[in-house]
Design an enzyme around this catalytic site. Structure first.
Site, PDB file in Angstrom:
ATOM      1  N   LYS A 193       0.843  -1.195   0.000  1.00  0.00           N
ATOM      2  CA  LYS A 193       0.000   0.000   0.000  1.00  0.00           C
ATOM      3  C   LYS A 193       0.884   1.253   0.000  1.00  0.00           C
ATOM      4  CE  LYS A 193      -4.030   1.851   2.511  1.00  0.00           C
ATOM      5  NZ  LYS A 193      -4.904   1.675   3.690  1.00  0.00           N
ATOM      6  N   SER A 227      -9.844   1.631   2.692  1.00  0.00           N
ATOM      7  CA  SER A 227      -8.961   2.356   1.824  1.00  0.00           C
ATOM      8  C   SER A 227      -7.907   1.511   1.115  1.00  0.00           C
ATOM      9  CB  SER A 227      -8.261   3.448   2.629  1.00  0.00           C
ATOM     10  OG  SER A 227      -7.411   2.873   3.602  1.00  0.00           O
ATOM     11  N   SER A 279     -10.053  -0.688   6.895  1.00  0.00           N
ATOM     12  CA  SER A 279      -9.432  -0.491   5.579  1.00  0.00           C
ATOM     13  C   SER A 279      -8.709  -1.699   5.007  1.00  0.00           C
ATOM     14  CB  SER A 279      -8.461   0.691   5.624  1.00  0.00           C
ATOM     15  OG  SER A 279      -9.168   1.908   5.580  1.00  0.00           O
TER      16      SER A 279
END
Lengths: 476, 97
Positions: free
Chosen positions: A81, A156, A180
Site C-alpha cells: 500500500k 482504503s 481499511s
C-alpha cells in the site's frame, strides 16, 4: 485446470519454488506481466517497480542453498500500500501532498520482508491518507473491483485488494484504521487481517489515527494471511506501542469453537442475501461441531459515532505536520501563513480536508467534553463489553459489510460512505485483532459478488482467528 | 447547527482555505456528520473505576544511540522544497519595519 504462477498462493508458490517447478524469476515475471496487462483498466497499482535483479538472484540462491529452511516469503512478489515506506521509493498516500515524496528509510515491516527475501512488485492505490471505503478518494483515480469493474474494490486498501484478487501479485500489505483491510478483503473475496493493536510496528507507515492504525495482510487464503502476519509482527524499538508476546492472557485454540453472535446488532440494516449467507455459514459451522453463542454488546450501536470523533481528532493532529515547509507539496505565497494555506489547500483532497475540519472541531474548547471525552468513554465501554463476551466465546462473528461491493458514486454523501465501516471500526477502538474471510456470494446485476464474514478475537489471539477462518474455508 | 462562519473559522484554525463554492456543501455535510456523532450525547456510560489503568498512555523513548551523523542528511535534504547546502530555506518570519 493448472494455475499460472501469478495465481498461486504464498504456500503454493513457496512449495513450487522449492520443488524447482518454478524459478523466482519466472514467478516475478508472471506477476509483472499480469500487472502490466491488467493495471490500465483496474488501476490497482500507482507504480509498478522495475525488477530488482539483485534481490531476485539473492532469493533464488537462498532457496537453492537453504531449501525447506528458507523463509516461506523468499522470492514471493508482494504489493505494498502506498502509505508504507520503502527506502528510495515514492510513498504518496495517494495524495497530491506527497506525490513526489521519496521515502528516506524502510518501514519496519518492509525491513522484515526484505530480510525474509520477499520482493516488491509495486505500490498500490488507496483512498487519500487512508480515508475512505471505496478508493474513490485517491488523488490518482479510482481502482476497479476485479469481480465487477463497475463497482468499487472497497477501501482504503482497495488497490492492494484488487491487486491480490486479480492475481497481479501473490499477496499484499494494507493498513487498517477503521476497516481499511477487512472491508476491501470482503468486497474482493480475500482474507484480510487487522492485527492486535501493537502486534505489528507502524514505524514507516504514514500515520492516520495513531491509536487505531495497524498494518496487516491481504491474502488469497487464511494460511497466506498467517504467513505474512508471522513475518511482520514483533516488538520494535522504533514503535513504542508494539507489545511483547504474552502481554495478554493466552487463549487456547479449541477443536470445537464457540462463536459469539450479537444478533441484536445485526437488526434489519444488513441486506437480506448477506444475512442469509451469514446465517447459512453459522448453520454449517454448527453442523461441523462448533457452537453458536448469543452475546450482547449494547454499546456497539454507538461505535461508529465514537470512531468518527476519535479518528478525525487524530487525523487533524497527524496531518498538521504536512505544512509545505520540509517536504511534500510546497506552494509559495507572500507570507509564511500563505505558504501553509496554499500548500495544505492544494495538497489535500476534499475528504481529507473534511476530516481535518471535523477533528479541529471536536477538539476545540467547548466541544471536547460533548464529543471527544464521550467518545473515549464509549471506547472503554466497548472494550469492557467485548472482554466480558469473550468469557463465553472464542470469537465474535458478524458480516463484514451490510452489502456487497457498491457502484462508483453510489455513496457520494459522507455519512453513507462512513456507514460502510459500521461493523469494522469496533476492533480498532478496542485494539482487538479482527479478520474478514469469504463467506459465499450475493448476486447483483447478474454478477456474483463476494461477501465476507468478520471475526473478532481477544487481544493477541490471532491464532484463534486463523482457526475459525480455516473452519469457514473448509465449508466451501 | 454549523454555520458557514463556523466552518470558515475552523478552516482558518486548520490552515486550510475553503472556496466560497465549496463552503455551502462543506457546511451541510458537516451538519449531517455532527448530527450523526451527536448521538453520543445521549449515551450514559458508567465511567471506569479510578483504579482501572487507561489502555493507552504516552511513553517517551530514552534519548540514546543516535544515528551516526550524515546517515540520512543527503536523503532528507533532497526532500526539502529549497535548500542552501544542508540548510532548509524558510521564509523570514519576523518583519523589520
Amino acid at each position: 485446470m493448472t494455475k499460472t504462477p501469478n495465481e498461486l498462493t504464498i504456500a503454493e508458490a513457496a512449495r513450487a519454488l522449492r520443488a524447482r517447478e518454478l524459478t523466482v524469476r519466472e514467478l516475478w515475471s508472471a506477476c509483472v506481466a499480469a500487472a502490466e496487462a491488467k493495471n490500465p483498466e483496474l488501476n490497482a497499482y500507482l507504480e509498478i517497480f522495475p525488477a530488482d535483479d539483485a534481490a531476485i538472484a539473492a532469493a533464488q540462491e537462498r532457496i537453492d542453498a537453504e531449501g525447506e529452511n528458507a523463509p516461506l516469503l523468499c522470492g514471493i512478489p508482494l504489493a505494498i500500500k502506498d502509505n508504507i515506506l520503502i527506502d528510495g521509493r515514492i510513498a504518496s498516500a495517494a495524495s497530491k501532498m506527497l506525490e513526489n515524496y521519496r521515502a528516506t528509510y524502510d518501514a519496519t515491516v518492509i525491513a522484515k520482508l526484505k530480510e525474509a527475501g520477499a520482493l516488491f512488485i509495486g505500490r498500490t492505490n488507496m483512498d487519500e491518507f487512508a480515508m475512505g471505503s471505496s478508493t474513490e478518494h485517491s488523488a490518482f483515480g479510482k481502482t476497479r473491483n476485479p469481480h465487477d469493474q463497475e463497482r468499487v474494490p472497497g477501501g482504503s486498501s482497495g488497490g492492494s485488494a484488487a491487486a491480490v484478487a486479480a492475481h497481479l501479485c501473490i499477496a499484499a500489505l494494507g493498513t487498517d484504521t477503521g476497516g481499511s483491510i477487512r472491508q476491501p478483503a470482503a468486497l474482493c473475496g480475500l482474507t484480510g487481517l487487522k492485527p492486535t493493536y501493537g502486534a505489528v510496528s507502524r514505524s514507516g507507515a504514514i500515520a492516520m489515527g495513531s491509536s487505531l492504525d495497524q498494518i496487516g495482510p491481504l491474502a488469497k487464503t487464511p494460511e497466506d494471511a498467517r504467513i505474512l502476519f508471522d513475518a511482520i509482527r514483533g516488538v520494535d524499538p522504533l514503535d513504542s506501542t508494539t507489545i511483547p508476546d504474552g502481554l495478554h492472557p493466552a487463549r487456547e485454540v479449541p477443536k470445537a469453537l464457540r462463536i459469539g453472535v450479537p444478533r441484536a446488532l445485526l437488526g434489519d440494516t444488513v441486506s437480506g442475501d448477506v444475512r442469509a449467507a451469514f446465517d447459512a455459514s453459522l448453520a454449517q459451522l454448527e453442523a461441523a461441531g462448533h457452537t453458536i453463542v448469543d452475546v450482547e454488546l449494547p454499546t456497539s450501536g454507538h461505535a461508529l459515532a465514537a470512531y468518527y470523533v476519535i479518528m478525525p481528532a487524530e487525523v487533524s493532529t497527524n496531518l498538521a505536520r504536512l505544512d509545505g515547509v520540509r517536504y511534500g507539496h510546497a506552494a509559495r505565497g507572500k507570507s509564511l501563513l500563505d505558504d501553509y494555506l496554499l500548500s495544505r489547500t492544494e495538497g489535500f483532497g476534499p475528504e481529507t480536508r473534511r476530516r481535518i475540519l471535523l477533528g479541529t472541531f471536536v477538539l476545540s474548547s467547548g466541544y471536547i467534553d460533548a464529543y471527544y471525552r464521550k467518545a473515549t468513554a464509549a471506547r472503554a465501554a466497548l472494550r469492557r463489553e467485548y472482554e466480558r463476551a469473550f468469557e463465553r466465546c472464542d470469537v465474535i462473528a458478524f458480516p463484514t459489510t451490510l452489502s456487497p461491493a457498491f457502484k462508483f458514486g453510489e455513496k457520494s454523501d459522507p455519512i453513507s460512505m462512513y456507514l460502510e465501516d459500521i461493523f469494522t471500526v469496533t476492533a480498532n477502538l478496542t485494539g482487538m485483532p479482527a479478520l474478514s474471510t469469504p463467506m459465499g456470494t450475493a448476486e447483483r446485476d447478474g454478477k456474483h459478488l463476494p461477501l465476507g464474514i468478520h471475526l473478532t478475537a481477544p487481544h493477541q489471539a490471532e491464532r484463534v482467528l486463523f482457526a475459525v477462518a480455516d473452519a469457514v474455508a473448509a465449508l466451501r | 447547527m454549523a454555520t458557514t462562519e463556523d466552518v470558515k473559522k475552523l478552516a482558518a484554525l486548520a490552515r486550510i482555505e475553503i472556496s466560497d463554492d465549496e463552503l455551502a456543501k462543506f457546511t451541510s455535510e458537516f451538519d449531517a456528520i455532527l448530527a450523526y456523532v451527536g448521538q453520543l450525547e445521549s449515551l450514559e456510560i458508567q465511567s471506569a473505576s479510578a483504579a482501572e489503568k487507561p489502555a493507552l498512555r504516552n511513553v517517551m523513548r530514552e534519548d540514546s544511540e543516535p544515528y551516526a551523523p550524515r546517515t540520512f542528511t543527503e536523503k532528507l535534504v533532497e526532500q526539502f522544497p529549497a535548500h542552501e547546502g544542508d540548510a532548509l530555506v524558510v521564509k523570514q518570519i519576523i518583519a523589520h519595519d
